[in-house]
Design a protein around this motif. Structure first.
Motif, short mmCIF file in Angstrom:
data_model
loop_
_atom_site.label_atom_id
_atom_site.label_comp_id
_atom_site.label_asym_id
_atom_site.label_seq_id
_atom_site.Cartn_x
_atom_site.Cartn_y
_atom_site.Cartn_z
N PRO A 68 0.81 -1.23 0.00
CA PRO A 68 0.00 0.00 0.00
C PRO A 68 0.84 1.28 0.00
CG PRO A 68 -0.90 -1.60 1.54
CD PRO A 68 0.41 -2.16 1.08
N SER A 69 1.98 1.24 0.68
CA SER A 69 2.82 2.45 0.76
C SER A 69 3.51 2.77 -0.56
CB SER A 69 3.88 2.29 1.86
OG SER A 69 4.72 1.18 1.58
N TRP A 70 3.46 1.83 -1.50
CA TRP A 70 4.10 2.05 -2.81
C TRP A 70 3.09 2.43 -3.90
CZ3 TRP A 70 7.10 -3.26 -2.69
CH2 TRP A 70 8.14 -3.18 -1.74
N GLN A 71 1.83 2.61 -3.51
CA GLN A 71 0.80 2.83 -4.53
C GLN A 71 1.09 4.04 -5.41
OE1 GLN A 71 -2.14 0.50 -4.83
NE2 GLN A 71 -0.36 -0.45 -3.88
N HIS A 72 1.61 5.12 -4.82
CA HIS A 72 1.90 6.31 -5.62
C HIS A 72 2.99 6.02 -6.65
CE1 HIS A 72 5.03 6.40 -2.52
NE2 HIS A 72 5.69 7.31 -3.24
N LEU A 73 3.92 5.14 -6.30
CA LEU A 73 4.96 4.75 -7.26
C LEU A 73 4.38 3.90 -8.38
CD1 LEU A 73 7.80 3.88 -4.72
CD2 LEU A 73 7.60 5.94 -6.12
N ALA A 74 3.42 3.05 -8.02
CA ALA A 74 2.74 2.25 -9.05
C ALA A 74 2.02 3.16 -10.04
CB ALA A 74 1.76 1.29 -8.39
N VAL A 75 1.33 4.17 -9.52
CA VAL A 75 0.63 5.11 -10.40
C VAL A 75 1.61 5.82 -11.32
CG1 VAL A 75 -0.71 7.25 -10.46
CG2 VAL A 75 -1.32 5.45 -8.84
N GLU A 76 2.73 6.28 -10.77
CA GLU A 76 3.73 6.97 -11.59
C GLU A 76 4.25 6.08 -12.71
OE1 GLU A 76 6.86 8.38 -9.11
OE2 GLU A 76 5.57 9.74 -7.95
N ASN A 77 4.51 4.81 -12.38
CA ASN A 77 5.04 3.90 -13.39
C ASN A 77 4.01 3.55 -14.45
OD1 ASN A 77 7.95 2.43 -13.03
ND2 ASN A 77 7.24 3.35 -11.13
N TRP A 78 2.75 3.34 -14.03
CA TRP A 78 1.72 3.04 -15.02
C TRP A 78 1.50 4.23 -15.95
CZ3 TRP A 78 1.00 -1.50 -16.41
CH2 TRP A 78 0.89 -2.58 -15.52
#
Length: 249
Positions: free
Chosen positions: A211-221
């Motif tokens: 969950p704490s990496w969700q913003h990084l997932a959004v950036e990568n997508w």
């Protein structure tokens, strides 16, 4: 003084340190000599970037693929970048099947049109015989494998293998649940090739694991989506849009 040529199969435009090659019709063996004579001597140290416009290309055979790789290799030797623009679905499929789409940058749609508007104008059209110390045969042309794919030069092959080795390690770490190590391997792959879509795609998936990496997932997508739109890669466009929709609910 500008130097270049035009035929029914291609046009050449030059402005400053940029070269735009507009290919037309069928890029096949019998049409290639004129293109090579016109284009290869002009990819020199004075050129920063070469744009190859494929919008008007109907079909590319193995010799035509070899020509594109020749452009790529010559540009690399001269320190210039290269982009392919607006291939249609038929040409894109040939590039994909031949396994060479991954070594090119692609521009599509508005980005490609912006290049045309800037470069492919009457003022930038070049005419006359090519007059460069570079000989027609000086640019290495690739071999075609028995399966129709391009035999990439050793340096390119080693670079790709290094990228794919990091991705293989990343997959294994992910299977083990070691997400931090998987992330590091994907980052290393992207250090070697920042636009490698499979690594960007899979890194985004790993970031979804915490969950704490969700913003990084959004950036990568978002990066996957932007890059896949440039390349007209429907598979990655659809995947990125679905993941972004789920992450931003």
């Amino acid at each position: 003084m500008s130097l270049g040529t035009t035929t029914r199969s291609h046009e050449v435009y030059k402005a400053g340190k940029e070269l735009c090659v507009v290919l037309k019709g069928r890029v096949v063996l019998e049409e290639l000599d004129a293109v090579k004579q016109s284009v290869l001597p002009r990819i020199t140290r004075d050129i920063d970037h070469v744009y190859v416009d494929l919008k008007s290309v109907e079909y590319v055979d193995s010799a035509g693929l070899g020509l594109l790789i020749g452009f790529k290799m010559t540009s690399k030797m001269q320190g210039a970048g290269i982009s392919l623009m607006d291939p249609n679905k038929t040409v894109s499929d040939v590039l994909n099947i031949s396994k060479i789409d991954g070594i090119f940058e692609f521009l599509n749609g508005r980005d490609a049109q912006a290049v045309r508007d800037r470069l492919a104008t009457p003022a930038n059209f070049v005419s006359g015989d090519a007059s460069s110390s570079a000989a027609l045969g000086s640019a290495p042309m690739p071999q075609i494998n028995a399966d129709g794919s391009i035999a990439i030069d050793d340096g390119e092959a080693q670079h790709r293998e290094a990228v794919e080795e990091q991705c293989r390690k990343a997959v294994e770490f992910m299977r083990q649940g070691n997400y931090e190590s998987s992330i590091e391997c994907y980052k290393e792959a992207l250090n070697l090739d920042p636009d490698y879509l499979p690594a960007l795609n899979n890194l985004a998936i790993v970031y979804e694991k915490q969950p704490s990496w969700q913003h990084l997932a959004v950036e990568n997508w978002k990066r996957v989506l932007d890059l896949s739109r440039q390349r007209n890669d429907e598979k990655h466009i659809d995947r990125a849009e679905r993941h972004l929709a789920d992450l931003t609910k």
